[in-house]
Design a protein around this motif. Structure first.
Motif, PDB file in Angstrom:
ATOM      1  N   LEU A 154     110.196  34.471  50.656  1.00  0.00           N
ATOM      2  CA  LEU A 154     109.213  35.259  51.385  1.00  0.00           C
ATOM      3  C   LEU A 154     108.806  36.460  50.543  1.00  0.00           C
ATOM      4  N   GLU A 155     107.510  36.732  50.535  1.00  0.00           N
ATOM      5  CA  GLU A 155     107.022  37.895  49.806  1.00  0.00           C
ATOM      6  C   GLU A 155     106.990  39.082  50.747  1.00  0.00           C
ATOM      7  N   GLU A 156     107.364  40.231  50.233  1.00  0.00           N
ATOM      8  CA  GLU A 156     107.323  41.458  51.004  1.00  0.00           C
ATOM      9  C   GLU A 156     105.881  41.953  51.037  1.00  0.00           C
ATOM     10  N   VAL A 157     105.378  42.198  52.220  1.00  0.00           N
ATOM     11  CA  VAL A 157     103.992  42.638  52.373  1.00  0.00           C
ATOM     12  C   VAL A 157     103.999  44.075  52.870  1.00  0.00           C
ATOM     13  N   GLU A 158     103.263  44.930  52.175  1.00  0.00           N
ATOM     14  CA  GLU A 158     103.114  46.314  52.592  1.00  0.00           C
ATOM     15  C   GLU A 158     102.029  46.390  53.646  1.00  0.00           C
ATOM     16  N   ALA A 159     102.350  46.893  54.805  1.00  0.00           N
ATOM     17  CA  ALA A 159     101.370  47.031  55.875  1.00  0.00           C
ATOM     18  C   ALA A 159     101.072  48.508  56.061  1.00  0.00           C
ATOM     19  N   ALA A 160      99.811  48.852  55.936  1.00  0.00           N
ATOM     20  CA  ALA A 160      99.386  50.238  56.129  1.00  0.00           C
ATOM     21  C   ALA A 160      98.916  50.394  57.569  1.00  0.00           C
ATOM     22  N   PRO A 161      99.138  51.556  58.174  1.00  0.00           N
ATOM     23  CA  PRO A 161      98.663  51.764  59.539  1.00  0.00           C
ATOM     24  C   PRO A 161      97.135  51.734  59.577  1.00  0.00           C
ATOM     25  N   ALA A 162      96.606  51.261  60.694  1.00  0.00           N
ATOM     26  CA  ALA A 162      95.155  51.189  60.847  1.00  0.00           C
ATOM     27  C   ALA A 162      94.566  52.596  60.882  1.00  0.00           C
ATOM     28  N   GLN A 163      93.396  52.712  60.288  1.00  0.00           N
ATOM     29  CA  GLN A 163      92.714  54.001  60.294  1.00  0.00           C
ATOM     30  C   GLN A 163      91.811  54.081  61.516  1.00  0.00           C
ATOM     31  N   LEU A 164      91.640  55.290  62.014  1.00  0.00           N
ATOM     32  CA  LEU A 164      90.768  55.502  63.151  1.00  0.00           C
ATOM     33  C   LEU A 164      89.343  55.195  62.729  1.00  0.00           C
ATOM     34  N   SER A 165      88.674  54.391  63.512  1.00  0.00           N
ATOM     35  CA  SER A 165      87.302  54.062  63.156  1.00  0.00           C
ATOM     36  C   SER A 165      86.381  54.377  64.321  1.00  0.00           C
ATOM     37  N   ALA A 166      85.186  54.771  63.986  1.00  0.00           N
ATOM     38  CA  ALA A 166      84.178  55.047  64.997  1.00  0.00           C
ATOM     39  C   ALA A 166      83.236  53.857  65.069  1.00  0.00           C
ATOM     40  N   VAL A 167      82.574  53.713  66.196  1.00  0.00           N
ATOM     41  CA  VAL A 167      81.623  52.621  66.361  1.00  0.00           C
ATOM     42  C   VAL A 167      80.408  52.913  65.481  1.00  0.00           C
ATOM     43  N   PRO A 168      79.979  51.950  64.674  1.00  0.00           N
ATOM     44  CA  PRO A 168      78.787  52.171  63.846  1.00  0.00           C
ATOM     45  C   PRO A 168      77.560  52.458  64.713  1.00  0.00           C
ATOM     46  N   ALA A 169      76.623  53.196  64.168  1.00  0.00           N
ATOM     47  CA  ALA A 169      75.436  53.596  64.917  1.00  0.00           C
ATOM     48  C   ALA A 169      74.605  52.392  65.342  1.00  0.00           C
ATOM     49  N   ASP A 170      74.571  51.322  64.556  1.00  0.00           N
ATOM     50  CA  ASP A 170      73.744  50.169  64.889  1.00  0.00           C
ATOM     51  C   ASP A 170      74.534  49.066  65.617  1.00  0.00           C
ATOM     52  N   PHE A 171      75.682  49.414  66.184  1.00  0.00           N
ATOM     53  CA  PHE A 171      76.518  48.433  66.866  1.00  0.00           C
ATOM     54  C   PHE A 171      75.881  48.040  68.194  1.00  0.00           C
ATOM     55  N   ALA A 172      75.817  46.737  68.460  1.00  0.00           N
ATOM     56  CA  ALA A 172      75.308  46.237  69.733  1.00  0.00           C
ATOM     57  C   ALA A 172      76.422  45.450  70.409  1.00  0.00           C
ATOM     58  N   ASN A 173      76.493  45.495  71.707  1.00  0.00           N
ATOM     59  CA  ASN A 173      77.501  44.776  72.455  1.00  0.00           C
ATOM     60  C   ASN A 173      77.214  43.283  72.353  1.00  0.00           C
ATOM     61  N   ALA A 174      78.197  42.500  71.935  1.00  0.00           N
ATOM     62  CA  ALA A 174      78.022  41.055  71.781  1.00  0.00           C
ATOM     63  C   ALA A 174      78.526  40.298  73.001  1.00  0.00           C
ATOM     64  N   SER A 175      78.919  40.994  74.047  1.00  0.00           N
ATOM     65  CA  SER A 175      79.446  40.344  75.237  1.00  0.00           C
ATOM     66  C   SER A 175      78.337  39.593  75.970  1.00  0.00           C
ATOM     67  N   PRO A 176      78.642  38.406  76.503  1.00  0.00           N
ATOM     68  CA  PRO A 176      77.631  37.669  77.272  1.00  0.00           C
ATOM     69  C   PRO A 176      77.429  38.249  78.670  1.00  0.00           C
ATOM     70  N   PHE A 177      78.290  39.188  79.083  1.00  0.00           N
ATOM     71  CA  PHE A 177      78.167  39.789  80.401  1.00  0.00           C
ATOM     72  C   PHE A 177      77.381  41.088  80.300  1.00  0.00           C
ATOM     73  N   PRO A 178      76.498  41.314  81.270  1.00  0.00           N
ATOM     74  CA  PRO A 178      75.718  42.558  81.209  1.00  0.00           C
ATOM     75  C   PRO A 178      76.627  43.765  81.384  1.00  0.00           C
ATOM     76  N   GLY A 179      76.290  44.811  80.678  1.00  0.00           N
ATOM     77  CA  GLY A 179      77.083  46.035  80.740  1.00  0.00           C
ATOM     78  C   GLY A 179      76.777  46.821  81.999  1.00  0.00           C
ATOM     79  N   GLN A 180      77.557  47.832  82.261  1.00  0.00           N
ATOM     80  CA  GLN A 180      77.384  48.713  83.398  1.00  0.00           C
ATOM     81  C   GLN A 180      76.109  49.523  83.184  1.00  0.00           C
ATOM     82  N   LYS A 181      75.285  49.594  84.207  1.00  0.00           N
ATOM     83  CA  LYS A 181      74.049  50.380  84.102  1.00  0.00           C
ATOM     84  C   LYS A 181      74.357  51.851  84.346  1.00  0.00           C
ATOM     85  N   ASP A 182      73.658  52.704  83.646  1.00  0.00           N
ATOM     86  CA  ASP A 182      73.871  54.138  83.813  1.00  0.00           C
ATOM     87  C   ASP A 182      73.230  54.650  85.102  1.00  0.00           C
ATOM     88  N   GLN A 183      72.089  54.083  85.487  1.00  0.00           N
ATOM     89  CA  GLN A 183      71.432  54.573  86.690  1.00  0.00           C
ATOM     90  C   GLN A 183      71.884  53.782  87.894  1.00  0.00           C
TER      91      GLN A 183
END
Length: 191
Positions: free
Chosen positions: A128-157
């Motif tokens: 077995l090879e020893e694998v170095e695992a680094a902790p995940a970095q905090l990431s923000a949602v990209p500005a051009d991100f669109a929801n890919a869910s097939p369900f409609p999102g909650q409406k604001d109004q």
């Protein structure tokens, strides 16, 4: 013609092998191929038959409970018929006992088998090879991100029709509960 027990990858190692499993390599390990299922022969005595106490179990009515055995003598397996009803044949010839050679065809009752060499041999698993695992970095949602869910999102109004229906249902429930409480609190007139 189903075989039960341990085809090649599941078979354990022989009890006479004193090497650690990680360093064990056996060249040209013999194997028995029965109806496409491969059995690595790693024990000194391999029993073949229909009964579940055999090392190789062949579920076929033409195979006796304890049909035959293969015994390792030196570096060669010898096949021996154990007085089976339908006999054992080696390359088409009835067998009492004989040494096996690679590419021999063995017939247990009506079930055909082939005695083969494994040119690769049993190889140890890679380290077995020893694998170095680094902790995940905090990431923000990209500005051009669109929801890919097939369900409609909650409406604001708020939907005024839906709100009116829910409020009317809540009011009707309160009136009903109030009337039930009033009926329960009434005293029946004395007769």
């Amino acid at each position: 013609m189903g075989q039960s027990l341990q085809p090649s990858a599941q078979l354990g190692h022989s009890s006479d092998l004193s090497h650690p499993i990680g360093s064990l390599k056996i060249d040209n390990m013999p194997k028995l191929v029965i109806s496409g299922t491969v059995y690595e022969l790693v024990e000194d005595l391999i029993t073949v038959g229909r009964a579940p106490d055999n090392i190789i179990v062949i579920s076929d009515p033409s195979v006796s409970s304890h049909h035959a055995h293969l015994q390792l003598i030196g570096e060669t397996y010898r096949a021996k018929d154990l007085g089976s009803t339908n006999g054992t044949r080696l390359n088409g010839i009835p067998l009492a006992e004989a040494a096996l050679h690679f590419e021999d065809r063995i017939r247990f009752g009506a079930v055909e088998a082939r005695y083969e060499a494994d040119p690769i041999g049993s190889q140890p698993l890679p380290d077995l090879e020893e694998v170095e695992a680094a902790p995940a970095q905090l990431s923000a949602v990209p500005a051009d991100f669109a929801n890919a869910s097939p369900f409609p999102g909650q409406k604001d109004q708020k939907d005024p029709v839906r709100t009116a229906i829910v409020a009317g249902a809540a009011l009707a429930l309160l009136v009903f509960l109030g009337s039930m409480i009033a009926v329960l609190l009434m005293h029946a007139p004395g007769l």
